[in-house]
Design an enzyme around this catalytic site. Structure first.
Site, PDB file in Angstrom:
ATOM      1  N   ARG A  49       0.819  -1.216   0.000  1.00  0.00           N
ATOM      2  CA  ARG A  49       0.000   0.000   0.000  1.00  0.00           C
ATOM      3  C   ARG A  49       0.856   1.271   0.000  1.00  0.00           C
ATOM      4  NH1 ARG A  49      -4.954  -2.106   3.767  1.00  0.00           N
ATOM      5  NH2 ARG A  49      -6.191  -2.814   1.995  1.00  0.00           N
TER       6      ARG A  49
ATOM      7  N   GLY B 269     -13.585  -3.621   0.026  1.00  0.00           N
ATOM      8  CA  GLY B 269     -14.967  -3.146   0.088  1.00  0.00           C
ATOM      9  C   GLY B 269     -15.241  -2.018  -0.895  1.00  0.00           C
TER      10      GLY B 269
END
Ligand code: AMP
Length: 418
Positions: A40, A398
Site C-alpha cells: 500500500r 470493500g
C-alpha cells in the site's frame, strides 16, 4: 462524472493535504511494530514523487487499524514514516498528532518538496463520525486536497469526505491522486464500454455479499462465470443437492432472480459442472470459541453434480476448470472478483490458481484487458507470481465492490469536477 486529478493542480509551494491508504499489516516483533507488507505504501509513490517534483509541501493523512478513538501505540503510523522514507529515498517527517497547534506549526515550517506524515486519524472518534469540527481542523492544514486512498473512499469519514468539503468551500481544489485515478479508470470507465466478449468471473463465500455486483454486471457482461461457495446457493436454487457445502439456503430467491435476469438479457451464466469435495470430520481439538475443530479430509474430484449429504464442496472441479478456461481464452475483457474455493488451503486452491493462470495467459497472449477487482483474487494472483501479467489489480476491497455495484463513493463524490 470526470474528476480533477493531481496533474490538473498547480501545487508549487502549496500545502497539499493528501489522504493515503497506509492501513498496512503490522506485526509486533520484540516490542517493535514491523510492517509485513508495504504494497500500500508502494502504490502511493507515483503520486508522492510527482508532488515532490512539482515542489508541493506534502502533508499525508492516513488511518491504521481500529484504535476506536484511543491513542493505541501499536497502531501508530510512525513506523510507516520510516518505511516511506526508505522507499521514497527522501526524508519523511512525522508528527504525533493530526490536528492542533503543534501540527499546524510543523506544517508551517514545511518547504517545497517536503513530506510530513500525520499520526493515525482514527486516534480520534471524530474521524469516522465525519465530525465537521474535526474535519475543519484537518482542512486548516492544506490549500489543496488530494485523495489517493481508493481503499477508504467508500467511507464518508472526516479525512476522506468532510475535509474535502471544507477545502472546496475555501476555494481550494480537491483532486484524485494517480492511484485513485487508475482505480476509477479501470473499475469504472474501462468497464462502461468494454471490448467484447466481456467475461466476469465471480467467486467467494456469499451470494448476498455480491448480488448487487452480479445484478449490475448482468447488464454489461456477455458471460458470467460463478465459482466459490456462492455457486452452491445457485445450485440449490436449481434443485441440486449441495451436501455440507457452505450455502445460503435462505438466499435461493436472489440466485433465481439472477438466473432469470441472465436469461432475459441473453447473458451466459455458467456454474461449475463439477466440484472438488472433501469430508468434514469433527476432531477432539477445540477452537477459540470452544467448538470442535472441523478438518476437511479425503479431498477428491466429484463429476456428479449432486454433492452427497456427507460431503462439502471446497473448490471447482477439473471439468469446470477446463470449461471456465475455454471461455476466458475467448475474452477480450475480464473482470475477476473472488476465489473459486477455500484457496487459503493449498489442497483447495487448484481452481483459483488455474483461473489466475488463464487470466494472465489471456492478457499476455490474446491481448485481453484483465481487471482484478480487489481482495482475495489479488492475493491469489500475487501468490501465483502473476501480478505483473494482468492489466490492473485493484487496491480496494470493500471500496472496489461498492464501486462495481455502481455506487457513488463518498470519497470520490467529494472531489472537484474536471
Ligand atoms: P469473499 O470475501 O466473499 O470474496 O470470500 C472469500 C472467501 O470465500 C475465502 O476465504 C474462501 O475461503 C471462501 N470460499 C470460497 N469458496 C468456498 C467454498 N467452496 N466453501 C467455503 N468457503 C469458500
Amino acid at each position: 462524472m470526470a474528476k480533477l486529478t493531481v496533474k490538473d493542480l498547480k501545487v508549487q509551494g502549496k500545502r497539499v493535504l493528501v489522504r493515503v491508504d497506509y492501513n498496512v499489516p503490522m506485526e509486533d516483533q520484540n516490542g517493535q511494530m514491523v510492517i509485513n507488507d508495504a504494497t500500500r505504501i508502494k502504490e502511493t509513490l507515483p503520486t508522492l514523487e510527482y508532488l515532490i517534483q512539482q515542489g508541493a509541501k506534502i502533508i499525508l493523512m492516513a488511518h491504521l487499524g481500529r484504535p476506536k478513538g484511543q491513542r493505541e501505540p501499536s497502531m501508530s503510523l510512525r513506523p510507516v514514516a520510516a518505511k516511506l522514507a526508505d522507499m521514497l529515498g527522501a526524508n519523511v517527517a512525522f508528527v504525533d498528532d493530526c490536528i492542533g497547534e503543534k501540527v499546524e506549526k510543523t506544517v508551517s515550517l514545511l518547504q517545497p518538496g517536503d513530506v510530513l506524515l500525520l499520526e493515525n486519524v482514527r486516534y480520534y472518534n471524530e474521524e469516522e463520525a465525519n465530525d465537521p469540527v474535526f474535519a475543519e481542523k484537518l482542512a486548516r492544514l492544506g490549500d489543496l486536497y488530494v485523495n489517493d486512498a481508493f481503499g477508504a473512499a467508500h467511507r464518508a469519514h472526516a479525512s476522506t469526505e468532510g475535509v474535502a468539503r471544507f477545502i472546496a468551500q475555501r476555494g481550494g481544489q480537491c483532486a484524485a491522486g494517480l492511484l485513485m485515478e487508475r482505480e476509477l479508470k479501470f473499475l469504472g470507465d474501462e468497464l462502461e464500454n468494454p471490448a467484447r466478449p466481456f467475461v466476469v468471473i465471480l467467486g467467494g463465500a456469499k451470494v448476498s455479499d455480491k448480488i448487487k455486483v452480479i445484478d449490475r454486471l448482468l447488464e454489461k457482461a456477455d458471460t458470467l462465470l460463478i465459482g466459490g461457495a456462492m455457486a452452491y446457493t445457485f445450485k440449490l436454487a436449481l434443485g441440486f443437492q449441495v451436501g455440507k457445502s457452505l450455502v445460503e439456503a435462505d438466499k435461493t430467491d436472489i440466485a433465481k432472480a439472477a438466473l432469470e435476469k441472465a436469461k432475459a438479457r441473453g447473458v451466459q451464466l455458467l456454474l461449475p459442472v463439477d466440484n472438488t469435495v472433501a469430508t468434514p470430520f469433527k476432531t477432539d481439538k477445540l477452537n477459540k470459541k470452544g467448538k470442535p475443530v472441523i478438518e476437511l479430509r479425503n479431498e477428491r474430484p466429484l463429476s456428479e453434480p449432486n454433492i452427497p449429504d456427507t460431503e462439502e464442496g471446497v473448490d471447482i472441479g477439473p471439468a469446470s476448470i477446463l470449461a471456465f478456461g475455454d471461455i476466458l481464452r475467448q475474452a477480450k475483457t475480464i473482470l475477476w472478483n473472488g476465489p473459486m474455493g477455500i484457496f487459503e488451503d493449498p489442497r483447495f486452491a487448484v481452481g483459483t490458481f488455474a483461473v489466475a493462470r488463464v487470466v494472465a495467459e489471456a492478457t499476455q497472449k490474446n491481448g485481453a484487458k484483465s481487471i482484478i477487482g480487489g481482495g482475495d483474487s489479488v492475493k491469489a494472483i500475487n501468490n501465483a507470481g502473476l501480478g505483473d501479467q494482468v492489466t490492473f489489480m485493484s487496491t480496494g476491497g470493500g471500496a472496489s465492490l461498492e464501486f462495481l455495484e455502481g455506487k457513488v463513493l463518498p470519497g470520490v463524490a467529494a472531489l472537484s469536477e474536471a
